[in-house]
Design a protein around this motif. Structure first.
Motif, PDB file in Angstrom:
ATOM      1  N   ARG A 100      20.497  36.609  47.442  1.00 22.14           N
ATOM      2  CA  ARG A 100      21.587  36.966  48.358  1.00 22.14           C
ATOM      3  C   ARG A 100      21.087  37.927  49.427  1.00 22.14           C
ATOM      4  O   ARG A 100      20.339  38.859  49.152  1.00 22.14           O
ATOM      5  N   ARG A 101      21.528  37.666  50.652  1.00 23.39           N
ATOM      6  CA  ARG A 101      21.132  38.492  51.789  1.00 23.39           C
ATOM      7  C   ARG A 101      21.356  39.979  51.552  1.00 23.39           C
ATOM      8  O   ARG A 101      20.503  40.806  51.828  1.00 23.39           O
ATOM      9  N   ASP A 102      22.538  40.342  51.045  1.00 19.96           N
ATOM     10  CA  ASP A 102      22.859  41.770  50.935  1.00 19.96           C
ATOM     11  C   ASP A 102      21.917  42.468  49.961  1.00 19.96           C
ATOM     12  O   ASP A 102      21.479  43.589  50.208  1.00 19.96           O
ATOM     13  N   PHE A 105      18.458  42.908  51.567  1.00 19.88           N
ATOM     14  CA  PHE A 105      18.442  44.083  52.456  1.00 19.88           C
ATOM     15  C   PHE A 105      18.366  45.377  51.633  1.00 19.88           C
ATOM     16  O   PHE A 105      17.587  46.277  51.923  1.00 19.88           O
ATOM     17  N   ASP A 128      16.567  34.606  58.368  1.00 17.48           N
ATOM     18  CA  ASP A 128      17.263  34.761  59.637  1.00 17.48           C
ATOM     19  C   ASP A 128      16.648  35.952  60.385  1.00 17.48           C
ATOM     20  O   ASP A 128      15.867  36.708  59.818  1.00 17.48           O
ATOM     21  N   PRO A 129      16.974  36.084  61.666  1.00 17.96           N
ATOM     22  CA  PRO A 129      16.336  37.137  62.466  1.00 17.96           C
ATOM     23  C   PRO A 129      16.546  38.538  61.885  1.00 17.96           C
ATOM     24  O   PRO A 129      15.637  39.374  61.932  1.00 17.96           O
ATOM     25  N   ALA A 130      17.714  38.803  61.317  1.00 18.65           N
ATOM     26  CA  ALA A 130      17.955  40.143  60.767  1.00 18.65           C
ATOM     27  C   ALA A 130      17.025  40.422  59.589  1.00 18.65           C
ATOM     28  O   ALA A 130      16.502  41.536  59.437  1.00 18.65           O
ATOM     29  N   GLU A 133      13.518  41.016  60.895  1.00 20.26           N
ATOM     30  CA  GLU A 133      13.426  42.351  61.482  1.00 20.26           C
ATOM     31  C   GLU A 133      13.260  43.407  60.389  1.00 20.26           C
ATOM     32  O   GLU A 133      12.462  44.335  60.503  1.00 20.26           O
ATOM     33  N   ARG A 134      14.034  43.246  59.334  1.00 23.10           N
ATOM     34  CA  ARG A 134      13.944  44.178  58.207  1.00 23.10           C
ATOM     35  C   ARG A 134      12.538  44.167  57.613  1.00 23.10           C
ATOM     36  O   ARG A 134      11.990  45.219  57.281  1.00 23.10           O
TER      37      ARG A 134
END
Lengths: 341, 341
Positions: A100-102, A105, A128-130, A133-134
């Motif tokens: 999961r994305r969250d 992160f 994805d771009p976010a 970037e992370r």
């Protein structure tokens, strides 16, 4: 601070005995073990340089983020990283994101805040771009197994295209011309490459008129079961004669439904798998599969992180590195079934 | 600090859409995804309360130490802890010790220094007083799966004795009177209990004259292979007629050698397994096995850590808690083979 020699002397044994006892390679009578443990307690000895470094508050720790620890593929990969970390005197902190994305992160942030020496990152969905970037802000990092587009770090994958190609050539050589590919959500680059290689391998041997169907789905038991149910629901004269299931989980789900519905492998249907980490050699029948070099992936990932290759002149981005795959032939592929029944 | 509403507004979508996109339950067109990611970047939004807590430097992290992450049993247990941690808004840091004392010590220290909220500890060898002492000084802790004698913390195991007993009764009911137990190094309490229950179950059904042999060995493929090789090397008229292999890995190693040497299950030999985490239902023949409630173990371990049960009056030590096991009957047990050949 007490050293190994002090402990050995207090316990009345050799340094080698203490060392081997502590690293678990020597089993001692209970009395001797208690003498050593007593000396360790009395002298407050820290067992090894690794432990001593940790106790001084330095990290020497690598973060490893994986989507799902329960699948044998990821579990085996993690174990290989752990063994390589051990050989290099590093500790490893593993985190499973449940894909999961969250949580991805959160764990990247957690690793950064822990001031780890570096991060090995694995996702199992479209980047994805976010996310890229992370990752680019996370310090030393290697992306493994599935690409995150835009992440400007060394990347390590198995040769998914060649794996697909091996499967395609093998089925076409056995005479199959109408086949089904299962797996890989559309956006996953591993799945695209496996499918691309599969189509190319079929065409190389079977010519341009092969019919290749595709059922996309995550690399899960359920997706394998669903594809199998769709297969058995089709009229017999319009079924593919072979299936390439592109993960161990897909093969397991597929086999369950085929067995339950009386479809015989390979008499009624040929099957090729991908990963070959689980005990596919014991299945009825044993599964022919493309084997991923999963332990090599784990070991190499840590090497790439700790000793990143120099960039060649004029190159801005680190190269992606591919590890070779092999086809393991067992008993799940035969000639195409006759459709008349 | 920007909140979800700010992101939704900037991206021109609903709060629900942003929320579901971030937790991975919604796939959006690339353009919409980029609008949301752009808004997140522009506003420097932290995706969820969990991530926000982490970014503020608090831990909310649980340490989980396991011997070996590569076996399906531990991998599945870890995944269950991760899911429960996720449901409770906790992060999890996993560490694999390779089942070595020195790494167990190092990782316990690492977890303590990380100021984690607590520790779930699993070993796969005999505990010793130094390890128990380390655990007792580690803050909130739960010991799971294998006992560490002297650790004064809540303990959670599957009901190993009852699991052995179910296997023993089942084989005796099928007519077996001469059987072989494989597994568990002598000192492991899980192995002692499985063997004790097995002997009791055989005697309950088969009476006092059953012959029960025991081959001790770690829960590994190699130990399973070694026991199988010893079995096939014996004269046919002096072989046990059934084997209870007390882990998935032992069953896999055993099956490999039996298949390679032409021993048919269950015609020549009956087999019962233990764990039932791997895909034993697809083996040839499908394996009858005692199933450990491995996901329940993982979930319950975290509950015990975060909400430890109150000690009853006059009790000094936390109780150990046992989770029930079940016998899953498949196709690997039949009547004893005739020895005449």
């Amino acid at each position: 601070m007490a050293n190994l020699q002090d402990v050995a002397k207090a316990a009345g044994v050799s340094k080698t005995t203490v060392s081997r006892f502590l690293n678990g390679s020597l089993d001692l009578p209970a009395k001797t073990a208690e003498q050593i443990n007593g000396a360790i307690r009395a002298l407050n000895y820290k067992p090894n340089p690794h432990a001593r470094r940790l106790s001084l508050g330095r990290t020497d720790t690598i973060g490893l983020i994986v989507p799902d620890i329960a699948t044998p593929f990821f579990a085996t990969l993690v174990a290989a990283v752990e063994e390589e970390a051990d050989a290099r005197g590093k500790a490893l902190a593993l985190h499973a994101t449940l894909n999961r994305r969250d949580r991805e992160f959160s764990y990247i942030d957690l690793v950064r805040q822990g001031h780890a020496d570096g991060l090995i990152f694995i996702t199992n969905h479209q980047g994805d771009p976010a996310l890229a970037e992370r990752i680019n802000g996370a310090g030393p990092c290697v992306v493994v197994d599935e690409d995150v587009v835009g992440a400007q770090v060394p990347k390590l994958f198995c040769d998914n295209y060649e794996g697909g190609r091996l499967a395609g050539r093998h089925l076409a050589q056995a005479g199959h011309r109408h086949v089904l590919f299962i797996g890989g959500v559309d956006e996953m680059i591993s799945g695209q490459r496996r499918f691309g290689g599969f189509a190319a391998g079929m065409a190389e041997v079977g010519g341009p008129d092969c019919m290749i169907e595709r059922a996309t789905g995550a690399y899960t038991f359920d997706a394998g079961r669903a594809a199998a149910r769709e297969f058995v629901a089709r009229p017999r004269d319009n079924r593919p004669t072979a299936i390439f299931a592109s993960s161990d989980e897909l093969v397991i789900g597929l086999y369950e439904v085929l067995q339950a519905t009386g479809v015989s492998v390979p008499e009624d249907l040929s099957v090729v798998g991908f990963d070959d980490v689980g005990p596919l050699h014991l299945f009825a029948p044993a599964v022919t599969a493309v084997r991923q070099p999963v332990r090599d992936l784990g070991r190499r990932a840590l090497c790439l992180l700790l000793d990143p290759p120099a960039l060649s002149e004029g190159t801005k981005l680190p190269q992606e590195e591919l590890l070779p795959v092999t086809l393991v032939e067992r008993a799940s592929v035969g000639p195409p079934a006759r459709t008349a029944l």
